[in-house]
Design an enzyme around this catalytic site. Sequence first.
Site, PDB file in Angstrom:
ATOM      1  N   GLU A 128       0.848  -0.972  -0.008  1.00  0.00           N
ATOM      2  CA  GLU A 128       0.290  -0.171   0.053  1.00  0.00           C
ATOM      3  C   GLU A 128       1.186   0.935   0.183  1.00  0.00           C
ATOM      4  O   GLU A 128       0.430   2.144   0.283  1.00  0.00           O
ATOM      5  CB  GLU A 128      -1.504  -0.332   1.058  1.00  0.00           C
ATOM      6  CG  GLU A 128      -2.282  -1.372   1.132  1.00  0.00           C
ATOM      7  CD  GLU A 128      -3.432  -0.893   1.954  1.00  0.00           C
ATOM      8  OE1 GLU A 128      -2.990  -0.099   2.985  1.00  0.00           O
ATOM      9  OE2 GLU A 128      -3.981  -2.188   2.150  1.00  0.00           O
ATOM     10  N   GLU A 239      -5.940  -8.540   0.385  1.00  0.00           N
ATOM     11  CA  GLU A 239      -6.405  -8.041   1.241  1.00  0.00           C
ATOM     12  C   GLU A 239      -8.111  -8.250   1.285  1.00  0.00           C
ATOM     13  O   GLU A 239      -8.270  -7.389   0.302  1.00  0.00           O
ATOM     14  CB  GLU A 239      -5.557  -7.289   2.265  1.00  0.00           C
ATOM     15  CG  GLU A 239      -4.039  -7.139   2.740  1.00  0.00           C
ATOM     16  CD  GLU A 239      -3.810  -5.599   3.807  1.00  0.00           C
ATOM     17  OE1 GLU A 239      -4.899  -5.129   4.301  1.00  0.00           O
ATOM     18  OE2 GLU A 239      -2.548  -5.637   3.432  1.00  0.00           O
TER      19      GLU A 239
END
Length: 473
Positions: A128, A239
């Site tokens: 991220e 995720e």
Amino acid sequence: MHTIALLTALVSAASATKLGFNYGSTFTTGAAKMQSDFEAEFATAANLKGTKGWTSARLYTMVQGGTASDPISAIPAAIKTKTSLLLGLWASAGDAAFANEILALKAAIEKYGDDLAGLVDGISIGSEDLYRNSPQGIAAGSNPGVDPDVLVKYIKQVKGVISGTALDGALLGHVDTWTGWDNSSSSIVVDALDWIGMDAYPYFQDTMPNAIGQSKSLFQAALGKTQAAARGKAVWITETGHPVSGKESGDSVASVENAEKFWKTVGCPMFGNINVWWYTLRDAAPDTPNPSFGIIGSELTTTPLFDLSCDDVEVEPSSSSTSATSPVASGKPTSTKPAVANGSATATTDKTESKSTTPAGDGQDASSSSASLEKSASLVSPLVSILTSTGVASATGSGSDSPSGSPSSGSGVDSGSNPSSGPGSESSATGAASTSPTPSSTAAALPDSSAGGLEMGLVGATFVAIIAAVIFL
Ligand SMILES: *[C@@H]1O[C@H](CO)[C@@H](O)[C@H](O)[C@H]1NC(C)=O
Ligand SMILES: *[C@@H]1O[C@H](CO)[C@@H](O)[C@H](O)[C@H]1NC(C)=O
């Protein structure tokens, strides 16, 4: 006559897909997880009631908590428990910290060699980082992250380090939110990789209708965006998940009941068809975060908070290319993410705060891109993911269009946020997502001969790919 070989190839390829959870390196107390802690978590995942095959672990860092650059003790724990690993190098804490990740990677290769190599599903350079440096991530207070050029530099470094070692040939990827991928600046990162990891959390997309009933279409739209950005490379779901408790986010309610709905509607259709690392088994512990995503709560137990079996899940026949598209195309998806702690080695917390991001819409023509995405999401991705998971090819990108609508899988749209925090915490979900339809829906989608030449071409390409898979297998 090829039917049996074909089916065999499909079946074995499907069983080769990974199912796992995300694992942080520290507890909320700041204490580092030790080998025995990882062993206990991995054993719990493998023996979860109602499930089978949750034997992969995604890590955020190569560095053992409490050390500068020792390899993380999750590795010997994985070797002992026969858990496969999606290794991760934390990339948002600066060059010096990344150098320590590299040192730990080298040390792990030296110390565990072939034992480790046999367990590696892939290596993620970063988590991220692009999201964190985006306007949304900055607004959410998540930065610093890193820019695409820095990631590319780090990816090259890792490639150099593993070259000629037991890990030579390991599949390299990067995990980011779908909004991080849905940005033309990220294309140089895609070009440097073997696979793309997607994190998607409809729960955090609080600027659009995101009640639990919308989760699947939001997830699919995010997956479509990510697959378009991946341009034929494999997309893994690194995720996704839904909180079992905590505050509301837009229309989304955190509850055990909704977590179960999310598991069954978004998760079940993907399991076995695409690599998935769910967020998550056990949330940060011992202090339960808000929201909390742990499907077993904070204490280790093989009895989940809700029924995890996928047996009673109905496969939706075909469904929704339109509905999947619309959310992204029309609305301004916004996502919120929990706060992400800094990459510093001390980061321990997880998602405590949520921040919001505004993914799509930002200046881009969402509708056109989402339309093409949709297509690629439906049929090609399952094949791509199946083939890539067997190591056969990541090159199927060819058929980027799939005839029939997208099957059932849910992919996720995540709003780009993720619960995760620093390397310590478990959270960023990733999910590469190729959505894959369940076997039965795939079957439905493929042979529908009513379609035109395109479809037939795809079927042909698929067949060739499957034959190739047979040869490889
Ligand atoms: C796209 O990516 C670049 C490079 O990471 C970043 O600077 C920019 O803010 C991103 N744009 C959006 C809308 O997220
Ligand atoms: C991130 O790390 C920097 C440097 O260690 C620190 O000053 C900053 O407060 C951290 N930010 C967060 C959100 O923890």
